[in-house]
Design a protein around this motif. Structure first.
Motif, PDB file in Angstrom:
ATOM      1  N   ARG A 162      -2.820  10.687 -10.300  1.00  0.00           N
ATOM      2  CA  ARG A 162      -4.334  11.035  -9.836  1.00  0.00           C
ATOM      3  C   ARG A 162      -5.370   9.864 -10.329  1.00  0.00           C
ATOM      4  O   ARG A 162      -5.936   9.467  -9.434  1.00  0.00           O
ATOM      5  CB  ARG A 162      -4.817  12.190 -10.394  1.00  0.00           C
ATOM      6  N   PRO A 163      -5.233   9.133 -11.500  1.00  0.00           N
ATOM      7  CA  PRO A 163      -6.033   8.112 -11.680  1.00  0.00           C
ATOM      8  C   PRO A 163      -5.696   6.931 -11.117  1.00  0.00           C
ATOM      9  O   PRO A 163      -6.582   5.775 -11.034  1.00  0.00           O
ATOM     10  CB  PRO A 163      -5.930   7.803 -13.433  1.00  0.00           C
ATOM     11  N   PHE A 164      -4.812   6.675 -10.322  1.00  0.00           N
ATOM     12  CA  PHE A 164      -4.477   5.605  -9.450  1.00  0.00           C
ATOM     13  C   PHE A 164      -4.638   5.828  -7.944  1.00  0.00           C
ATOM     14  O   PHE A 164      -4.048   5.156  -7.235  1.00  0.00           O
ATOM     15  CB  PHE A 164      -2.952   5.015  -9.678  1.00  0.00           C
ATOM     16  N   ALA A 165      -5.485   6.647  -7.635  1.00  0.00           N
ATOM     17  CA  ALA A 165      -6.067   6.820  -6.163  1.00  0.00           C
ATOM     18  C   ALA A 165      -6.420   5.599  -5.850  1.00  0.00           C
ATOM     19  O   ALA A 165      -5.979   5.370  -4.670  1.00  0.00           O
ATOM     20  CB  ALA A 165      -7.020   7.994  -6.336  1.00  0.00           C
ATOM     21  N   LEU A 166      -7.267   4.870  -6.132  1.00  0.00           N
ATOM     22  CA  LEU A 166      -7.958   3.540  -5.645  1.00  0.00           C
ATOM     23  C   LEU A 166      -6.630   2.416  -5.645  1.00  0.00           C
ATOM     24  O   LEU A 166      -6.509   1.921  -4.469  1.00  0.00           O
ATOM     25  CB  LEU A 166      -8.807   3.027  -6.416  1.00  0.00           C
ATOM     26  N   TYR A 167      -5.927   2.466  -6.380  1.00  0.00           N
ATOM     27  CA  TYR A 167      -4.684   1.551  -6.567  1.00  0.00           C
ATOM     28  C   TYR A 167      -3.775   1.810  -5.275  1.00  0.00           C
ATOM     29  O   TYR A 167      -3.402   0.909  -4.352  1.00  0.00           O
ATOM     30  CB  TYR A 167      -4.215   1.546  -7.812  1.00  0.00           C
ATOM     31  N   GLY A 168      -3.484   2.978  -5.470  1.00  0.00           N
ATOM     32  CA  GLY A 168      -2.435   3.532  -4.188  1.00  0.00           C
ATOM     33  C   GLY A 168      -3.065   3.315  -2.807  1.00  0.00           C
ATOM     34  O   GLY A 168      -2.376   3.007  -1.941  1.00  0.00           O
ATOM     35  N   ALA A 169      -4.463   3.728  -2.766  1.00  0.00           N
ATOM     36  CA  ALA A 169      -5.123   3.371  -1.314  1.00  0.00           C
ATOM     37  C   ALA A 169      -4.974   1.939  -1.122  1.00  0.00           C
ATOM     38  O   ALA A 169      -4.678   1.567   0.413  1.00  0.00           O
ATOM     39  CB  ALA A 169      -6.472   4.027  -1.615  1.00  0.00           C
ATOM     40  N   SER A 170      -5.153   1.202  -1.908  1.00  0.00           N
ATOM     41  CA  SER A 170      -5.091  -0.349  -1.508  1.00  0.00           C
ATOM     42  C   SER A 170      -3.737  -0.623  -1.098  1.00  0.00           C
ATOM     43  O   SER A 170      -3.414  -1.702  -0.237  1.00  0.00           O
ATOM     44  CB  SER A 170      -5.582  -1.013  -2.799  1.00  0.00           C
ATOM     45  N   LYS A 171      -2.884  -0.179  -1.901  1.00  0.00           N
ATOM     46  CA  LYS A 171      -1.419  -0.461  -1.642  1.00  0.00           C
ATOM     47  C   LYS A 171      -0.857   0.120  -0.287  1.00  0.00           C
ATOM     48  O   LYS A 171      -0.222  -0.312   0.605  1.00  0.00           O
ATOM     49  CB  LYS A 171      -0.258  -0.463  -2.597  1.00  0.00           C
ATOM     50  N   ALA A 172      -1.328   1.260   0.100  1.00  0.00           N
ATOM     51  CA  ALA A 172      -1.343   1.836   1.351  1.00  0.00           C
ATOM     52  C   ALA A 172      -1.820   1.140   2.665  1.00  0.00           C
ATOM     53  O   ALA A 172      -1.029   0.995   3.608  1.00  0.00           O
ATOM     54  CB  ALA A 172      -1.617   3.214   1.580  1.00  0.00           C
ATOM     55  N   ALA A 173      -3.150   0.563   2.277  1.00  0.00           N
ATOM     56  CA  ALA A 173      -3.806  -0.174   3.289  1.00  0.00           C
ATOM     57  C   ALA A 173      -2.604  -1.350   3.325  1.00  0.00           C
ATOM     58  O   ALA A 173      -2.659  -1.967   4.682  1.00  0.00           O
ATOM     59  CB  ALA A 173      -4.956  -0.581   2.878  1.00  0.00           C
ATOM     60  N   LEU A 174      -2.312  -1.867   2.593  1.00  0.00           N
ATOM     61  CA  LEU A 174      -1.496  -3.288   2.622  1.00  0.00           C
ATOM     62  C   LEU A 174      -0.245  -2.873   3.250  1.00  0.00           C
ATOM     63  O   LEU A 174       0.240  -3.795   4.323  1.00  0.00           O
ATOM     64  CB  LEU A 174      -1.038  -3.754   1.207  1.00  0.00           C
ATOM     65  N   ASP A 175       0.302  -1.922   3.115  1.00  0.00           N
ATOM     66  CA  ASP A 175       1.532  -1.287   3.721  1.00  0.00           C
ATOM     67  C   ASP A 175       1.390  -1.158   5.401  1.00  0.00           C
ATOM     68  O   ASP A 175       2.172  -1.893   6.392  1.00  0.00           O
ATOM     69  CB  ASP A 175       2.359  -0.180   3.260  1.00  0.00           C
ATOM     70  N   ARG A 176       0.295  -0.611   5.521  1.00  0.00           N
ATOM     71  CA  ARG A 176      -0.149  -0.238   6.936  1.00  0.00           C
ATOM     72  C   ARG A 176      -0.371  -1.440   7.737  1.00  0.00           C
ATOM     73  O   ARG A 176      -0.035  -1.748   8.980  1.00  0.00           O
ATOM     74  CB  ARG A 176      -1.206   0.702   7.109  1.00  0.00           C
TER      75      ARG A 176
END
Length: 257
Positions: A162-176
């Motif tokens: 949960r506390p890595f929501a921003l981090y995960g979103a940034s890496k998901a954007a990178l993957d996409r």
């Protein structure tokens, strides 16, 4: 004595690989693996003293390296880093390891956190590619972007993630983004990959993470991830272009052998 980069001894331009976040952790491991594998490494980091230690380790193992101190959240500095690397020889690869991963609940997160995480983790990758592709497409090259298991939707609501929501979103954007542009870059002779460690990597940065919510995380050494990055960045691996690769599978389902 440092050996000449591969190709330089034969009178050819030496091949250069730029590594961001090279001052420690996975970036340092990638720089070392690239240096010992015959590439001249341009190490960039916001911490010049940490980058100096990486250069010492690269040269001690027989490689060559130099340093550019830069803040990749600033577009001009990102362009300057690529220009510096290209001036050293033939820019053969760009590896983006620099990242920030603050543990922030929604209540604690600020727009400054959002801008910093997206700026370094995703926007800087875009800027690096925009600067490097016109240089590398002449003779081909590789872009290797470090992603994360934090992009997975499964488990995103667990106490640890949960506390890595921003981090995960940034890496998901990178993957996409990488998946969408990889075919275009492949047509220009550039292999674009995203690479996830596939497990928790203990580095000076990740040691600060509170893992009490999930103490039994599988761990992979930074050296293993660095070797996978180096293999991808040394030469364009066109058959793997556009793939999201897992470092724990390196040498098994993909890579040498």
């Amino acid at each position: 004595m440092a050996r000449p980069s591969e190709g330089a001894a034969r009178g050819k331009p030496r091949k250069i690989v730029l590594v961001t976040g090279g001052g420690g952790g996975i970036g340092r491991a990638a720089a070392q693996a690239l240096g010992t594998g015959g590439r001249h490494v341009v190490i960039t980091d916001i911490d010049a003293s940490a980058a100096c230690e990486t250069r010492r380790l690269v040269t001690a193992s027989g490689g060559t390296a130099d340093i550019v101190e830069a803040n990749l959240e600033i577009a001009e500095e990102t362009a300057n880093v690529v220009e510096h690397a290209a001036a050293k020889g033939m820019l053969a690869g760009v590896v983006h390891c620099a990242a920030v991963f603050p543990q922030r609940t929604f209540a604690r997160a600020t727009i400054t956190d959002f801008d910093q995480v997206m700026g370094l983790n995703f926007r800087a990758a875009f800027l690096l590619a925009k600067a490097a592709v016109p240089v590398m497409e002449v003779k081909g090259g590789a872009l290797v972007l470090l992603t994360s298991g934090a992009v997975r939707l499964e488990g995103a609501d667990t106490p640890f993630q949960r506390p890595f929501a921003l981090y995960g979103a940034s890496k998901a954007a990178l993957d996409r983004w990488a998946l969408g542009v990889a075919p275009e870059l492949r047509d220009r002779g550039i292999a674009l990959h995203t690479l996830t460690p596939g497990a928790f990597v203990e580095t000076p940065g990740t040691r600060r993470i509170d893992r009490r919510a999930i103490p039994s995380l599988p761990i992979v050494p930074a050296r293993q991830v660095g070797e996978a990055i180096a293999w991808l960045a040394r030469n364009p691996r066109m058959s793997l272009a556009g793939r999201r690769l897992d470092a724990t599978a390196f040498g098994h389902t993909w890579g040498p052998g």
